[in-house]
Design a protein around this motif. Structure first.
Motif, PDB file in Angstrom:
ATOM      1  N   LYS A  50     101.751   8.362  -2.347  1.00  0.00           N
ATOM      2  CA  LYS A  50     101.325   9.774  -1.977  1.00  0.00           C
ATOM      3  C   LYS A  50     101.208  10.026  -0.257  1.00  0.00           C
ATOM      4  CE  LYS A  50      99.371  13.956  -3.563  1.00  0.00           C
ATOM      5  NZ  LYS A  50      98.311  14.803  -4.305  1.00  0.00           N
ATOM      6  N   ILE A  51     100.505   9.231   0.079  1.00  0.00           N
ATOM      7  CA  ILE A  51     100.094   9.107   1.566  1.00  0.00           C
ATOM      8  C   ILE A  51     101.432   8.969   2.441  1.00  0.00           C
ATOM      9  CG2 ILE A  51      98.979   8.141   3.479  1.00  0.00           C
ATOM     10  CD1 ILE A  51      96.584   7.504   1.451  1.00  0.00           C
ATOM     11  N   GLU A  52     102.146   7.816   2.108  1.00  0.00           N
ATOM     12  CA  GLU A  52     103.489   7.823   2.704  1.00  0.00           C
ATOM     13  C   GLU A  52     104.429   8.770   2.385  1.00  0.00           C
ATOM     14  OE1 GLU A  52     103.569   2.745   1.904  1.00  0.00           O
ATOM     15  OE2 GLU A  52     104.521   3.931   0.569  1.00  0.00           O
ATOM     16  N   ASP A  53     104.456   9.579   1.470  1.00  0.00           N
ATOM     17  CA  ASP A  53     105.367  10.608   1.167  1.00  0.00           C
ATOM     18  C   ASP A  53     104.930  11.577   2.235  1.00  0.00           C
ATOM     19  OD1 ASP A  53     106.608   9.501  -0.911  1.00  0.00           O
ATOM     20  OD2 ASP A  53     105.833  10.906  -2.461  1.00  0.00           O
ATOM     21  N   GLU A  54     103.722  11.948   2.408  1.00  0.00           N
ATOM     22  CA  GLU A  54     103.293  12.919   3.386  1.00  0.00           C
ATOM     23  C   GLU A  54     103.423  12.740   4.914  1.00  0.00           C
ATOM     24  OE1 GLU A  54     101.796  16.456   4.842  1.00  0.00           O
ATOM     25  OE2 GLU A  54     102.652  15.924   3.006  1.00  0.00           O
ATOM     26  N   LEU A  55     103.244  11.245   5.336  1.00  0.00           N
ATOM     27  CA  LEU A  55     103.511  10.937   6.546  1.00  0.00           C
ATOM     28  C   LEU A  55     104.864  11.167   6.754  1.00  0.00           C
ATOM     29  CD1 LEU A  55     101.597   7.600   6.518  1.00  0.00           C
ATOM     30  CD2 LEU A  55     101.031   9.659   7.618  1.00  0.00           C
ATOM     31  N   ARG A  56     105.945  10.803   6.004  1.00  0.00           N
ATOM     32  CA  ARG A  56     107.434  10.768   6.160  1.00  0.00           C
ATOM     33  C   ARG A  56     107.725  12.251   6.108  1.00  0.00           C
ATOM     34  NH1 ARG A  56     110.617   9.946   2.590  1.00  0.00           N
ATOM     35  NH2 ARG A  56     109.222   9.532   0.574  1.00  0.00           N
ATOM     36  N   ARG A  57     106.999  13.285   5.519  1.00  0.00           N
ATOM     37  CA  ARG A  57     107.345  14.643   5.262  1.00  0.00           C
ATOM     38  C   ARG A  57     107.203  15.290   6.774  1.00  0.00           C
ATOM     39  NH1 ARG A  57     105.521  19.595   5.115  1.00  0.00           N
ATOM     40  NH2 ARG A  57     103.351  18.934   5.351  1.00  0.00           N
ATOM     41  N   GLN A  58     106.159  14.926   7.339  1.00  0.00           N
ATOM     42  CA  GLN A  58     105.591  15.392   8.411  1.00  0.00           C
ATOM     43  C   GLN A  58     106.274  15.032   9.748  1.00  0.00           C
ATOM     44  OE1 GLN A  58     101.357  15.672   9.530  1.00  0.00           O
ATOM     45  NE2 GLN A  58     100.599  15.859   7.416  1.00  0.00           N
ATOM     46  N   ILE A  59     106.946  13.986   9.642  1.00  0.00           N
ATOM     47  CA  ILE A  59     107.957  13.613  10.788  1.00  0.00           C
ATOM     48  C   ILE A  59     109.265  13.365  10.574  1.00  0.00           C
ATOM     49  CG2 ILE A  59     105.783  12.085  11.626  1.00  0.00           C
ATOM     50  CD1 ILE A  59     107.315   9.715  10.845  1.00  0.00           C
ATOM     51  N   GLY A  60     109.447  14.075   9.376  1.00  0.00           N
ATOM     52  CA  GLY A  60     110.923  14.249   8.995  1.00  0.00           C
ATOM     53  C   GLY A  60     111.782  13.249   8.518  1.00  0.00           C
ATOM     54  N   VAL A  61     111.254  12.129   7.914  1.00  0.00           N
ATOM     55  CA  VAL A  61     111.968  11.077   7.164  1.00  0.00           C
ATOM     56  C   VAL A  61     112.238  11.587   5.623  1.00  0.00           C
ATOM     57  CG1 VAL A  61     112.168   8.666   6.495  1.00  0.00           C
ATOM     58  CG2 VAL A  61     110.977   9.299   8.664  1.00  0.00           C
ATOM     59  N   LYS A  62     113.587  11.599   5.384  1.00  0.00           N
ATOM     60  CA  LYS A  62     113.829  11.939   3.971  1.00  0.00           C
ATOM     61  C   LYS A  62     114.845  10.888   3.425  1.00  0.00           C
ATOM     62  CE  LYS A  62     114.910  15.985   0.827  1.00  0.00           C
ATOM     63  NZ  LYS A  62     115.115  17.203   0.803  1.00  0.00           N
ATOM     64  N   TYR A  63     114.642  10.495   2.078  1.00  0.00           N
ATOM     65  CA  TYR A  63     115.717   9.462   1.569  1.00  0.00           C
ATOM     66  C   TYR A  63     116.326  10.171   0.505  1.00  0.00           C
ATOM     67  CZ  TYR A  63     112.564   6.162   4.057  1.00  0.00           C
ATOM     68  OH  TYR A  63     111.791   5.391   4.870  1.00  0.00           O
ATOM     69  N   ASP A  64     117.257   9.794   0.044  1.00  0.00           N
ATOM     70  CA  ASP A  64     118.244  10.076  -1.096  1.00  0.00           C
ATOM     71  C   ASP A  64     117.252  10.341  -2.454  1.00  0.00           C
ATOM     72  OD1 ASP A  64     120.506  10.310   0.321  1.00  0.00           O
ATOM     73  OD2 ASP A  64     121.354   8.456  -0.343  1.00  0.00           O
ATOM     74  N   ALA A  65     116.147   9.254  -2.497  1.00  0.00           N
ATOM     75  CA  ALA A  65     115.436   9.258  -3.624  1.00  0.00           C
ATOM     76  C   ALA A  65     114.392  10.339  -3.677  1.00  0.00           C
ATOM     77  CB  ALA A  65     114.540   7.867  -3.587  1.00  0.00           C
ATOM     78  N   ASP A  66     114.205  11.074  -2.684  1.00  0.00           N
ATOM     79  CA  ASP A  66     113.459  12.134  -2.505  1.00  0.00           C
ATOM     80  C   ASP A  66     114.177  13.458  -3.091  1.00  0.00           C
ATOM     81  OD1 ASP A  66     111.411  10.722  -1.206  1.00  0.00           O
ATOM     82  OD2 ASP A  66     112.432  11.284   0.734  1.00  0.00           O
TER      83      ASP A  66
END
Length: 308
Positions: A290-306
């Motif tokens: 969940k922390i990794e998801d939020e870090l990615r969300r804030q800096i704009g990294v999105k994967y197909d799995a999301d």
């Protein structure tokens, strides 16, 4: 009686893992099968490590009646599917980090494992090192007092495709970030109340640098990852009574024999009938995801799995 291991697949970390297992007593651990997408690679790996069976395709390991537990060392994007395949065939699983691409996948995988009464653990190897176990004991005993600050850095030049390409689940948050997050979680023992993150993306849209503050009830963790430069690569835990510094294990065990500690934890848990480890529990992996998801969300990294 030896715990019978199957290995999927044949990358560098798999070589390191099997090498590490070979340092443990033969009557406690035995690698009996390896699988790769190309049989020639599986056969070469098996010859190198003295493994009796080499398979083309992962299903063969899942169906091998002798295999009890499977070490999943495939690309990040395939962790969920491969681990699920092994669980569906009744195998226990040790899966390389990240457990899955996001919390949603991790939760589904863990829920399924629990329903099948099978052991599954994310392979956060540093948690089982004697030095990190010592650190945990000092925190538990209150030797450092109340923890107020944690500073963790992990970075060095990484140009491997698996880190640089989005289709392979690249990015430093998933590749290196878990090591910074897990120390923070051990220190503060609760999910962060707030996260503030910045980062730098490459042309493929994955993070090659990340800085963040994880804000907890009684303190803050400052974490940093990089694939462009070498950082201090240490964790400093600061409390009201003192502080302690831990070096990242990559620099203490250059041949990765330190992986033996997580393998031994898997054996102990399975022998005791436990479905999870106290040191990397299911809930802990979900918090980290969940922390990794939020870090990615804030800096704009999105994967197909999301989006699935």
């Amino acid at each position: 009686m030896a715990l019978k291991w199957g290995i999927v697949t044949t990358g560098l970390i798999a070589h390191d893992f099997v090498n590490a297992v070979s340092t443990l007593p033969a009557n406690e651990h035995e690698v009996v099968a390896v699988a790769a997408r190309e049989k020639s690679k599986a056969e070469e790996f098996a010859k190198t490590h003295g493994i009796p069976r080499a398979y083309e395709g992962y299903e063969a390991v899942a169906k091998d009646p002798e295999v009890e537990v499977v070490y999943v060392a495939t690309l990040n994007t395939t962790h969920y599917a491969v681990a699920m395949q092994m669980l569906e065939h009744g195998k226990h699983v040790l899966c390389e980090k990240p457990l899955c691409m996001n919390e949603k996948e991790a939760r589904k995988l863990i829920t399924f494992a629990e329903s099948k009464k099978l052991f599954i653990m994310e392979a956060i190897w540093s948690r089982f090192f004697p030095s990190y176990q010592y650190l945990k004991r000092q925190i538990d005993a209150g030797t450092l007092g109340e923890i107020k600050e944690v500073n963790v850095t992990f970075g060095f030049h990484l140009d491997a495709d698996r880190v640089q390409q989005k289709k392979l689940g690249g990015g430093t948050i998933l590749d290196l970030g878990v090591y910074t997050i897990q120390v923070s979680q051990w220190a503060f023992r609760e999910p962060p109340k707030e996260i503030k993150a910045t980062g730098k993306l490459n042309d493929d849209g994955v993070d090659i640098e990340m800085k963040a503050e994880l804000i907890y009830s009684n303190g803050v963790a400052k974490i940093q990852t990089s694939a462009t430069k070498k950082l201090k690569n240490e964790a400093v835990i600061i409390g009201t009574k003192g502080q302690i510094t831990a070096r990242h294990p990559h620099f203490n065990f250059p041949n990765s024999c330190g992986l033996r500690y997580e393998a031994e934890e898997v054996r102990k848990c399975i022998t005791a009938g436990q479905l999870q480890s106290d040191h990397v529990s299911h809930n802990e992996s979900l918090i980290i995801a969940k922390i990794e998801d939020e870090l990615r969300r804030q800096i704009g990294v999105k994967y197909d799995a999301d989006s699935q």
